[in-house]
Design an enzyme around this catalytic site. Structure first.
Site, short mmCIF file in Angstrom:
data_model
loop_
_atom_site.label_atom_id
_atom_site.label_comp_id
_atom_site.label_asym_id
_atom_site.label_seq_id
_atom_site.Cartn_x
_atom_site.Cartn_y
_atom_site.Cartn_z
N GLU A 30 33.74 30.29 39.96
CA GLU A 30 32.90 31.11 40.83
C GLU A 30 33.44 31.09 42.26
O GLU A 30 33.28 32.06 43.00
CB GLU A 30 31.45 30.64 40.80
CG GLU A 30 30.47 31.63 41.42
CD GLU A 30 29.02 31.28 41.16
OE1 GLU A 30 28.44 31.84 40.22
OE2 GLU A 30 28.48 30.43 41.90
N LYS A 54 23.77 41.84 37.41
CA LYS A 54 22.35 41.70 37.71
C LYS A 54 21.70 43.06 37.92
O LYS A 54 20.59 43.33 37.43
CB LYS A 54 22.16 40.86 38.98
CG LYS A 54 22.42 39.37 38.84
CD LYS A 54 22.12 38.71 40.17
CE LYS A 54 22.37 37.22 40.13
NZ LYS A 54 22.10 36.59 41.45
N HIS A 62 39.44 15.66 18.52
CA HIS A 62 39.16 16.11 17.16
C HIS A 62 38.73 17.57 17.13
O HIS A 62 38.16 18.03 16.15
CB HIS A 62 38.09 15.21 16.54
CG HIS A 62 38.51 13.78 16.45
ND1 HIS A 62 39.20 13.27 15.37
CD2 HIS A 62 38.39 12.76 17.33
CE1 HIS A 62 39.46 11.99 15.58
NE2 HIS A 62 38.99 11.65 16.76
#
EC number: 5.3.1.9
Length: 540
Positions: free
Chosen positions: A350, A503, A381
């Site tokens: 960001e 947004k 793993h």
């Protein structure tokens, strides 16, 4: 002046061509690695941390050129401007003074405001921890629910989890961020309204996800027996917009202030960290701040050649802008640091995921790499196969805590052994000849599959013990690394315009999901089809 027009740039390009085919295995060979060894030359300390850069694709000449790059790009000037409270966030006309939140000098910017708010936090945290602040039936608080998103969630959640071993056992801390109702619903199953305190954290107090969850939580309190006039015992707000907090229904006395000169992803040191302070207490919160201040002072005063945030940032530039690395991995060999990679995702991407330079010109070079990670040994793993034998270069930060913070001490040598062995294996690899010997004459076809190219760069950060102070230093190290890279890339790490468009369109789409009718020409055909399917499923 842009990155690739700096005077040092051609020299760095030429140097890259000289060493691009070198192998770390050769640099560590006994014949070449004489005193002082690579480990001795490329291990540096600061702020209570140690960083071993020796398994990186760098030489003394590389570091000299990269430090020259930092100077030519104005890293020191950008650093000093930030500490001085200058407008280093020009697109929003703001300072970025998260360092002032942990400064211990009365001469620090906004010292009186910061000290007063921290004292208010401490009084409140002490009251909650001691059982003096009670719920509407007089029961002590045993659950704290932090509702926020982004910087209002990731930092506090990461720190509370990391410092669980020094947190009070009397209060459980829960974090709700996602607007998906499942996030809040799962917390509601585990809490009792009579014993729960909600901390609503939003800089503007208008954030969609946060306010949706806050309203639902308030409704839950009332539906489960809390009188509306007693909600003040259960809700506090943290915001830079106190008027909106009061408008929501939180008592003015229960409002804690943050400021617009602190970015969200840098805000855990402020009242945004109230959940941290309740969990670990004001004294340990002060130690967290002190550790960050230790790293601030190291960053501000250490020579660039031995400056951990500077070196970490420059090594990242080396891989991103010369070797073409698309991502980098953070692998903390500490379950306590489970949420550090997700915290750093926001901090790094960001901040530096930008294409526009400070002057508005677009970059013609890569900026932020993709940041990702998982605690060791889990990652071994899952994705270490790709790191060892895949064709993609992924630089790695290993983080090792040398002493355990838990009573199962016999596990710890195994954990550290895995961390150090992975860095060695990634560096050394296994040649085809070595693989043929392992495969043996009966299975020569296996040799290519048993070959490891090695030469995979890693940095190992060492922490003696995970304490509030060392954690503070570790977080601040990465904060300042971000600033170093932003200065070199000539971008602003303190805004985040990239989150805005989604947004805006999200509000339009939300209205269309419940509107009586939707004009299909309002959106592109794909989005219109998605809305139509969702409307059908929702019964609209």
């Amino acid at each position: 002046m842009t990155l690739n027009s700096l005077p040092v740039w051609p020299a760095l390009q030429a140097h890259y061509e000289e060493i691009r085919d070198a192998h770390l295995r050769d640099w560590f060979a006994p014949a070449n690695d004489r005193a002082p060894t690579r480990a001795e030359r490329f291990t540096f300390e600061g702020g209570g941390l140690a960083a071993d850069f020796s398994k990186n694709l760098i030489t003394d000449a590389t570091l000299a050129l990269l430090v020259r790059l930092a100077r030519e790009a104005g890293v020191e000037a950008r650093r000093d401007a930030m500490f001085a409270g200058e407008t280093v966030n020009p697109t929003e006309g703001r300072a970025a003074l998260h360092t002032a939140l942990r400064a211990n000098s009365p001469d620090a910017p906004f010292h009186a405001q910061v000290a007063a708010e921290r004292a208010k936090m401490a009084r409140f945290a002490d009251a909650v921890r001691a059982g003096a602040w009670t719920g509407y039936t007089g029961k002590r608080i045993r659950h704290v629910v932090n509702i926020g998103i982004g910087g209002s969630d990731l930092g506090p959640k990461m720190v509370v989890h990391a410092l669980h071993h020094v947190a009070t056992p009397d209060i459980a801390t829960h974090f709700v961020s996602n607007v998906d109702g499942a996030d809040l619903a799962r917390v509601l199953e585990r809490i009792d309204p009579q014993e729960t305190l909600a901390i609503i954290v939003s800089k503007t107090f208008t954030t969609l996800e946060t306010m949706t969850n806050a309203r639902s939580l308030r409704e839950w309190f009332v539906a489960n027996g809390c009188p509306e006039d007693a909600l003040a015992k259960h809700f506090v707000g943290v915001s830079a917009n106190p008027a909106e907090v009061v408008k929501f229904g939180i008592a003015e006395a229960n409002v804690f202030e943050m400021w617009d000169w602190v970015g969200g992803r840098y805000s855990l040191w402020s009242a945004v960290g109230l959940s941290i302070m309740i969990a670990i207490g004001p004294e340990r919160f002060a130690e967290l701040l002190a550790g960050a201040h230790d790293m601030d002072e190291h960053f501000r005063t250490a020579p660039l050649e031995r400056n951990l945030p500077v070196l970490q940032g420059l090594v990242g530039i080396w891989y991103r802008n010369f070797f073409g690395a698309q991502s980098y991995l953070v692998a903390p060999y500490s379950e306590a640091l489970h949420y550090l990679p997700s915290y750093l995702q926001q901090l790094e991407m960001e901040s530096n995921g930008k294409s526009a330079q400070i002057d508005g010109a677009f970059v013609d070079y890569p900026t932020s790499a993709v940041t990702w990670g998982e605690p060791g040994t889990n990652g071994q793993h899952a994705f270490f196969q790709m790191l060892h034998q895949g064709p993609t270069l992924v630089p790695i930060d290993f983080i090792a805590v040398l002493t355990p913070e838990h009573p199962l001490a016999s596990h710890h040598p195994k954990l550290l052994a895995n961390c150090f062995a992975q860095s060695e294996a990634l560096m050394l690899g296994r040649t085809l000849d070595e693989a043929r010997k392992i495969a043996g004459p009966a299975h020569p076809e296996l040799a290519p599959h048993l070959t490891f190219p090695g030469n995979r760069p890693t940095t190992t950060l060492l922490v003696d013990a995970l304490t509030p102070r060392t954690l503070g230093a570790l977080i601040a190290l990465y904060e300042h690394k971000v600033l170093v890279q932003a200065a070199v890339w000539n971008i602003n790490p303190f805004d985040q315009w990239g989150v805005e468009l989604g947004k805006i369109l999200g509000k339009v789409v939300e209205a269309d999901l419940t509107a009586p009718q939707v004009d299909p020409a309002k959106h592109d055909s794909s989005t219109s089809a998605l809305i139509a399917r969702a409307r059908k499923a929702l019964g609209e």
